[in-house]
Design an enzyme around this catalytic site. Structure first.
Site, PDB file in Angstrom:
ATOM      1  N   LYS A   1       0.857  -1.191   0.000  1.00  0.00           N
ATOM      2  CA  LYS A   1       0.000   0.000   0.000  1.00  0.00           C
ATOM      3  C   LYS A   1       0.883   1.227   0.000  1.00  0.00           C
ATOM      4  CE  LYS A   1      -4.480   0.893   0.334  1.00  0.00           C
ATOM      5  NZ  LYS A   1      -5.589   0.003   0.008  1.00  0.00           N
TER       6      LYS A   1
HETATM    7  N1  GLU Z   1      -7.320   0.072  -3.219  1.00  0.00           N
HETATM    8  C1  GLU Z   1      -8.072  -1.111  -3.515  1.00  0.00           C
HETATM    9  C2  GLU Z   1      -8.132  -2.007  -2.297  1.00  0.00           C
HETATM   10  O1  GLU Z   1      -7.936  -1.562  -1.178  1.00  0.00           O
HETATM   11  C3  GLU Z   1      -7.592  -1.806  -4.778  1.00  0.00           C
HETATM   12  C4  GLU Z   1      -6.194  -2.320  -4.730  1.00  0.00           C
HETATM   13  C5  GLU Z   1      -5.698  -2.889  -6.060  1.00  0.00           C
HETATM   14  O2  GLU Z   1      -6.475  -3.022  -6.978  1.00  0.00           O
HETATM   15  O3  GLU Z   1      -4.512  -3.192  -6.110  1.00  0.00           O
HETATM   16  O4  GLU Z   1      -8.419  -3.158  -2.387  1.00  0.00           O
END
Ligand code: GLU
Length: 424
Positions: free
Chosen positions: A113
């Site tokens: 993240k």
């Molecule tokens: N931000 C989204 C989540 O928390 C998508 C993450 C992604 O597609 O890599 O799942």
């Protein structure tokens, strides 16, 4: 300890909430302590400062983060958040949740993240572009189609992903579409990606309704948060026949026991200058805190972390909670919901539709062959239904709630991979 002011951003710390569930699942699973110690800590935490020229000529310094929690199942995967609340503990928790999420839905990615402490609503397009390109340059050795693949999260969307792909490709000297997902369609995005998280919420909610013997046409639902996840979850649940009686966003909440016209609300948000529900007259105005406590059968928290806490958990009236956001429930609220007999479809399962279609986007980029929307839906629906059934079966096998069951399924998988790959 769940309550903490260590981040200086509110009373609850999502990292404590993640660790508390991790420890419980590790105990039930009988996870080897040494393996647990590896899985507890992120593999990599990068903090960068980025000097950015603002439109008035001044230079502001922004702080950016990227945490790769695990790359044991595959390259790190996870979104980038632009928010003033971003801090290292939050990004660490969100990265770990991505690891468990990818493992729960059985896609070959680890968890990561990123975040930048900024307020995108007050920045111009040019400032956001310079910030996004600066962040990409700072992270150019962290990102990579086989290393770590970002995506949108709160405060970012297709445009930011387009800048990332462009900046990364320029630095590397070759087009590298698969370095990021959630891109615009014309730039290697996938059909169905925008709706994917909300669609996953609807699919898992439907599976849960079937387990509880609830008929979609006879139940009511409240959705907290009306961004990408909340608005599309509300729209698709309404399409199933569910009556959406409450919605909310940063401008406040709305309650209408006769049902809210979700399509009209979406249209209002798109056309209103503030891009919020401000001024939408589809129901009675309520204060934001009241949204979670409204009478309803299904509650979809799709805003942000730490919304359901020991302070309000007891006042929740829903029989089913489907977590569209990441970490909307603090660990201390879990036993209260359990005692009330509420079925909780946890975030790492309920909102995994987004990363599932991100995986499909990455596959399509690498194949150079693009799927129809129908194929994307069919495949992601299948993945989520299967994941729901696996987690439900684990909850029965271990006699735990679906959240701990989801952690058990995910941690078992990552631990097995870790043992096979070896530790030294
Ligand atoms: N931000 C989204 C989540 O928390 C998508 C993450 C992604 O597609 O890599 O799942």
């Amino acid at each position: 300890m769940t309550k903490s002011n260590s981040t200086g951003h509110g009373v609850y710390n999502p990292l404590d909430s993640m660790m508390s569930r991790f420890n419980e699942a590790a105990r039930i699973l009988g996870l080897d302590e040494q393996i647990a110690n590896v899985l507890k800590s992120p593999d990599k935490c990068v903090i960068v400062t980025m000097p950015i020229t603002m439109d008035d000529g001044s230079i502001r310094v922004f702080e950016g983060y990227r945490v790769v929690h695990s790359d044991h199942l595959g390259p790190g995967k996870g979104g980038i958040r632009y928010s003033m609340d971003v801090n290292l503990d939050e990004v660490k928790a969100l990265a770990a949740w991505m690891t468990w999420k990818c493992a729960v839905v059985n896609i070959p990615f680890g968890g990561a993240k990123g975040g930048v402490k900024c307020d995108p609503r007050t920045m111009s397009k040019g400032e956001l572009e310079r910030l996004t390109r600066g962040y990409t340059r700072a992270m150019v050795d962290v990102f990579g189609p086989d290393k770590d693949i970002p995506a949108p999260d709160m405060g970012t969307g297709q445009q930011e992903m387009a800048w990332i792909v462009d900046e990364y490709s320029k630095v590397k000297g070759q087009n590298s579409l698969a370095v990021v997902t959630g891109k615009p369609l014309v730039l290697g995005g996938s059909l169905g990606r925008v709706e994917a998280t909300g669609r996953g919420v609807m699919i898992t909610a439907r599976s849960a309704m079937a387990k509880l013997g609830m008929k979609p046409t006879q139940v009511t639902c409240v959705v907290q948060g009306f961004g990408n996840v909340g608005s599309i979850s509300a729209k698709l649940l309404a399409q199933l026949g569910v009556k959406v009686v409450g919605i909310s966003d940063i401008s406040g909440g709305l309650y209408n026991p006769n049902g809210i016209d979700v399509l009209k609300a979406i249209e209002h948000v798109q056309n209103h200058a503030s891009h919020t529900l401000e001024g939408f007259a589809g129901g009675e105005r309520i204060v934001n805190g009241a949204i979670l406590e409204l009478p309803c059968d299904i509650l979809v928290p799709a805003a942000k972390e730490d919304q359901i806490t020991p302070e309000n958990a007891d006042k929740i009236k829903a029989k089913l909670i489907v977590e569209g956001a990441n970490g909307p429930t603090t660990a201390e609220a879990d036993p209260i919901l359990r005692k009330k007999g509420i079925l909780v479809v946890p975030d790492i399962l309920a909102n995994a539709g987004g990363v599932t279609v991100s995986y499909f986007e990455w596959v399509q980029n690498r194949l150079g062959y693009y799927w129809t929307e129908e194929r994307v839906h069919r495949r992601s629906d299948r993945v989520l239904k299967q994941a729901f059934d696996n987690v439900y079966a684990a909850s029965e096998k271990y006699g735990v709630d679906m959240r701990i069951a989801a952690y058990i399924v995910a941690m078992d998988k990552v631990a097995t991979t870790l043992k096979l790959r070896g530790l030294f």
